[in-house]
Design a protein around this motif. Structure first.
Motif, short mmCIF file in Angstrom:
data_model
loop_
_atom_site.label_atom_id
_atom_site.label_comp_id
_atom_site.label_asym_id
_atom_site.label_seq_id
_atom_site.Cartn_x
_atom_site.Cartn_y
_atom_site.Cartn_z
N ASP A 180 0.85 -1.19 0.00
CA ASP A 180 0.00 0.00 0.00
C ASP A 180 0.89 1.24 0.00
O ASP A 180 1.65 1.47 0.95
N ALA B 38 0.26 3.87 6.61
CA ALA B 38 -0.68 3.61 7.69
C ALA B 38 -0.37 4.47 8.90
O ALA B 38 -1.23 4.76 9.72
N HIS C 237 4.07 1.37 6.16
CA HIS C 237 3.14 1.00 5.09
C HIS C 237 2.64 -0.42 5.33
O HIS C 237 3.38 -1.27 5.84
N ARG C 238 1.41 -0.66 4.94
CA ARG C 238 0.84 -2.01 5.09
C ARG C 238 1.07 -2.78 3.79
O ARG C 238 0.97 -2.24 2.69
N GLU D 145 0.47 -10.74 6.47
CA GLU D 145 0.29 -9.30 6.47
C GLU D 145 1.43 -8.67 7.25
O GLU D 145 1.75 -9.14 8.36
N ALA E 45 3.87 -4.97 8.34
CA ALA E 45 4.08 -3.53 8.46
C ALA E 45 5.48 -3.24 7.96
O ALA E 45 6.46 -3.84 8.43
N LYS F 265 8.31 -0.53 7.73
CA LYS F 265 8.78 0.76 8.23
C LYS F 265 9.95 1.23 7.38
O LYS F 265 10.97 0.55 7.26
N GLU G 253 5.49 -8.31 11.43
CA GLU G 253 4.11 -8.77 11.29
C GLU G 253 3.15 -7.62 11.56
O GLU G 253 3.40 -6.79 12.44
N TRP G 254 2.08 -7.57 10.78
CA TRP G 254 1.08 -6.53 10.96
C TRP G 254 0.25 -6.82 12.21
O TRP G 254 -0.04 -7.98 12.51
N ASP H 264 -3.32 -5.54 13.97
CA ASP H 264 -4.52 -4.72 14.09
C ASP H 264 -4.74 -4.38 15.56
O ASP H 264 -4.03 -4.86 16.44
N ALA I 299 -8.77 -1.83 12.94
CA ALA I 299 -7.68 -0.87 12.84
C ALA I 299 -8.05 0.49 13.41
O ALA I 299 -7.21 1.24 13.87
#
Length: 528
Positions: free
Chosen positions: A126, A130, A139-140, A148, A150, A152, A238-239, A241, A301
């Protein structure tokens, strides 16, 4: 703003405008009052304009300017209520977001650090960030294995910007002092400046995060995302939420606030004991409130209290922890002297406390103080450790800040004679910052439970008297201003034994990848 300003002259000019703008708005306000407008209304307008410029300057510049703003944001609870509103709105914006850097800059960093074929590492990425913070933005995406993640990405020129900002800010630190009563901003800026190299080193951050992720992998209360990939200026994890702690502060229910506060206190004291590391950036943007495993709010989120009914009981929610760029390395956990001093203070042992503080360097050799006066100085501050459950509040924090900041106060005069040894500076700041967040939450926390479980020296291993045997009514001092309220969540000290292993980096590879939270701890070199 389209990019991170990197020329020192540009950033210096913008930062220098802060005190000049403050003086100009004061003159403008005086003119309005002479013109007949009510003083209270004019003062509110001046404060709002000052707050707006503060956010605009600190947020747009990112770097050290924004980092200082984030550090100050957790202390807005100490501001007098009549001036807190405008600053609260401006400073808390810095906890979650800042103007992003252009997409072309993000792509340039990824191509330079991961290779021109960097998109092959992701199933999706994306371009819209985020989150954007002081030295990088997140960014995701979806990693090539389906996880999923993250991503940086560090701002180009972030190191120069950090040093330039903090040097400039230190020159007019006294003008920033009134923002936070009772706090000397200059040592805070110096401590940030001393840690610039660590903050910029994503390899160190990856190692600290992976050690936490391994240690807390099976913990029922704390969640730390695992590290997926790390390269210079790029960190992939790891993302996670969850509901940002800033939203819990703004609109959470009392039960959610209490749960978040209890877990935040637990993480503060259990982290060093379990990993030998202290997470040293405790502003709300680095924490999430997560539903019980397997359950999800309607809008995970960005969910608010209205999204949460029926998603598990409040005491089952978990705390998600992000951003391990700044840590204090404490191989033996928090220093035992802290627990010993707290215990003896609660027991009213003035002479013993004074002797301990002098041996540790908190009382300079050239200074002679009355031990009873030192005890009187400490007791109100550590009141949360005295009661079975304590309700942190803005009112309580303002009372403490005013007591220490007022030059006419005996506490102010005594505090100026005490010393803070360098080894305790970061611990002191993290503790104060955490207390600031607890007061923003207005959480009722069973702090003594956490101290007894995790703080070395707090529970006397020999003597018959312990803090949990104290009768609060036998000690002088007021109770919590808002009453003890309902207790927070239960203590859950169980978890994996021993600290997580650190992961070594390998030279010659473009990046490193870890198996993820709870998985293998050995390093794999990924071909990219």
């Amino acid at each position: 703003m389209s990019d991170l300003p990197r020329k020192a002259v540009t950033r210096t000019a913008k930062l220098a405008a802060l005190p000049l703008g403050l003086a100009g708005r004061a003159t403008w306000g005086l003119g309005k009052r002479i013109g007949g407008r009510p003083a209270e209304l004019v003062a509110r307008e001046v404060q709002q304009r000052t707050a707006d410029q503060l956010f605009k300057t600190l947020g747009e510049l990112k770097g050290g300017a924004m980092k200082l703003g984030q550090a100050l944001s957790v202390f807005e609870s100490a501001l007098p209520e009549e001036v807190a509103g405008p600053y609260r709105a401006a400073l808390t914006k810095l906890q979650e977001a800042a103007p992003p850097m252009p997409v072309r800059t993000v792509h340039g960093v990824l191509a330079e650090r991961l290779g021109e074929d960097w998109r092959d590492l992701f199933l999706s990425f994306d371009d819209q960030p985020a989150a954007a913070a002081s030295i990088g933005q997140v960014h995701r995406g979806v990693w090539h294995d389906g996880r999923e993640v993250a991503v940086k990405v560090q701002y180009p020129g972030a190191g120069e910007a950090l040093l330039s900002d903090l040097t400039q800010l230190s020159r007019f630190a006294r003008l920033l002092g009134p923002l936070i009563p009772g706090m000397d901003v200059k040592p805070l800026i110096k401590e940030m400046r001393d840690r610039v190299s660590e903050e910029l080193d994503y390899a160190l951050e990856a190692r600290a995060q992976e050690e936490h992720a391994a240690e807390f992998a099976d913990d029922p209360d704390v969640v730390v995302p695992g590290v997926v990939f790390q390269s210079d200026q790029v960190l992939v994890t790891e993302w996670m939420d969850g509901v940002p702690l800033s939203e819990v502060i703004e609109r959470g229910t009392p039960e959610q606030r209490d749960r978040a506060g209890q877990l935040l206190a637990r993480f503060l004291f259990s982290g060093p004991a379990r990993t030998g590391l202290l997470h040293a950036d405790p502003h709300p943007g680095n924490f999430r409130l997560l539903p019980p495993a397997g359950e999800t709010p309607e809008s995970p989120a960005t969910g608010t209290a209205e999204d949460w009914p029926g998603v598990g009981e409040a005491e089952e929610w978990r705390l998600g922890v992000l951003d391990f760029g700044t840590v204090d390395r404490l191989p033996g956990g928090l220093p035992e002297i802290i627990g010993e001093a707290l215990r003896m203070t609660l027991l009213g042992e003035a002479e013993e406390v004074y002797a301990l503080l002098r041996r540790a360097g908190f009382v300079p050799e050239s200074v002679d103080l009355d031990p009873d006066a030192v005890l009187d100085y400490l007791l109100p501050v550590i009141e949360p450790a005295r009661l079975e459950a304590f309700t942190f509040s803005r009112g309580w924090l303002r009372t403490q800040a005013a007591r220490i900041a007022d030059p006419r106060s005996p506490a102010h005069r005594l505090g100026r004679q005490l010393n803070l040894p360098p080894a305790y500076l970061l611990i002191h700041r993290v503790t104060l910052s955490t207390i600031g967040v607890l007061c923003q939450l207005g959480a009722t926390v069973r702090l003594r439970d956490e101290l007894e479980t995790w703080l070395p020296g707090f529970t006397d291993p020999v003597g018959p008297e312990r803090p949990d045997a104290l009768d609060p009514s036998a000690l002088e001092g007021p109770g919590a201003p808002d009453g003890p309220g309902e207790p927070g969540g239960p203590v859950s000290p169980d978890g994996p034994d021993g600290p997580g292993g650190s992961v070594a980096t390998e030279d010659g590879s473009r990046g490193q990848t870890w198996a993820g939270r709870g998985g293998r701890k050995e390093l794999e070199t990924e071909e990219v």
